[in-house]
Design a protein around this motif. Structure first.
Motif, PDB file in Angstrom:
ATOM      1  N   LYS A 129      -2.113  77.330  17.329  1.00 30.07           N
ATOM      2  CA  LYS A 129      -1.738  76.232  18.210  1.00 30.07           C
ATOM      3  C   LYS A 129      -0.230  76.149  18.420  1.00 30.07           C
ATOM      4  O   LYS A 129       0.228  75.543  19.377  1.00 30.07           O
ATOM      5  CB  LYS A 129      -2.230  74.889  17.637  1.00 30.07           C
ATOM      6  CG  LYS A 129      -3.734  74.750  17.650  1.00 30.07           C
ATOM      7  CD  LYS A 129      -4.216  74.698  19.070  1.00 30.07           C
ATOM      8  CE  LYS A 129      -5.637  74.260  19.196  1.00 30.07           C
ATOM      9  NZ  LYS A 129      -6.077  74.142  20.574  1.00 30.07           N
ATOM     10  N   ARG A 130       0.526  76.732  17.475  1.00 33.00           N
ATOM     11  CA  ARG A 130       1.981  76.647  17.585  1.00 33.00           C
ATOM     12  C   ARG A 130       2.613  77.818  16.853  1.00 33.00           C
ATOM     13  O   ARG A 130       2.128  78.241  15.813  1.00 33.00           O
ATOM     14  CB  ARG A 130       2.464  75.320  16.991  1.00 33.00           C
ATOM     15  CG  ARG A 130       3.936  75.080  17.146  1.00 33.00           C
ATOM     16  CD  ARG A 130       4.287  73.676  16.716  1.00 33.00           C
ATOM     17  NE  ARG A 130       5.712  73.477  16.884  1.00 33.00           N
ATOM     18  CZ  ARG A 130       6.354  72.436  16.459  1.00 33.00           C
ATOM     19  NH1 ARG A 130       5.720  71.464  15.848  1.00 33.00           N
ATOM     20  NH2 ARG A 130       7.654  72.327  16.636  1.00 33.00           N
ATOM     21  N   ASN A 131       3.713  78.317  17.412  1.00 30.56           N
ATOM     22  CA  ASN A 131       4.493  79.365  16.763  1.00 30.56           C
ATOM     23  C   ASN A 131       5.899  79.292  17.347  1.00 30.56           C
ATOM     24  O   ASN A 131       6.164  79.844  18.408  1.00 30.56           O
ATOM     25  CB  ASN A 131       3.867  80.744  16.989  1.00 30.56           C
ATOM     26  CG  ASN A 131       4.574  81.813  16.172  1.00 30.56           C
ATOM     27  OD1 ASN A 131       5.282  81.514  15.221  1.00 30.56           O
ATOM     28  ND2 ASN A 131       4.374  83.056  16.560  1.00 30.56           N
ATOM     29  N   THR A 132       6.790  78.557  16.659  1.00 31.14           N
ATOM     30  CA  THR A 132       8.137  78.354  17.170  1.00 31.14           C
ATOM     31  C   THR A 132       9.165  78.732  16.108  1.00 31.14           C
ATOM     32  O   THR A 132       8.877  78.696  14.915  1.00 31.14           O
ATOM     33  CB  THR A 132       8.375  76.878  17.560  1.00 31.14           C
ATOM     34  OG1 THR A 132       8.212  76.041  16.408  1.00 31.14           O
ATOM     35  CG2 THR A 132       7.422  76.430  18.651  1.00 31.14           C
TER      36      THR A 132
END
Length: 181
Positions: A129-132
């Motif tokens: 859902k997220r990879n920052t």
């Protein structure tokens, strides 16, 4: 779903560490992931059971726990480990468990987290859902999040990890486990 998630946590806790050749820097990351899976994952649907399990573990006083709870109601415990300083937080009003590490190697911890959360045991499927990653003046802060689903429940477990290379950060690693809607 509760039974499947509990079995997944037990499987992850038992196989994750045994499948990894542990070197000195990776010991902190492995200990972090072991504590995370044996507490936050295993008890995700049974926070009362987690609190009971932690009843003999030193609890932080309310004024020190407040820093980790960030305005939420709940409790915080020091989790003893020879590999670092870890604080486990269980929120009172929402299904959220968090593990904080004073120091932890960012890359090794992220790699272990990604390995565990991206390939869940059956019957779960995983979606990132997220990879920052954000570079700041004193290091890099990275966040990765995965949601697990099994097609049977609208409430999906969400797992997130934030790590930083900053030496001045209160915690270099924070992993959370929550039940989403």
């Amino acid at each position: 779903m509760h039974k499947h998630l509990r079995n997944a946590a037990i499987t992850l806790g038992g196989t994750l560490l045994s499948s990894i050749a542990i070197a000195a820097p990776e010991q902190q990351a492995a200990a972090f992931m072991d504590i995370y899976s044996s507490h936050c994952l295993k008890y995700l649907h049974d926070f009362d059971g987690l609190r009971k399990h932690l009843s003999t573990t030193p609890q932080l006083p309310a004024e020190k726990a407040a820093m980790f709870l960030q305005g939420a109601k709940g409790n915080a415990w020091v989790v003893p480990s020879q590999h670092g300083q870890f604080v486990l937080v269980v929120h009172q009003d929402k299904n959220l468990c968090a593990l904080y590490a004073k120091t932890v190697p960012a890359d090794a911890t992220k790699a272990l987290f990604e390995k565990a959360m991206s390939k869940p045991p059956a019957p779960f499927a995983s979606e990132r859902k997220r990879n920052t990653a954000d570079k700041g003046p004193d290091g890099v802060k990275s966040t990765v999040a995965y949601e697990w689903s099994n097609g049977q429940s609208p409430r999906k477990p969400l797992f997130a990890l934030t790590v930083t290379t900053s030496k001045s950060s209160v915690a270099q690693g924070v992993a959370t486990a929550a039940i989403g809607h």
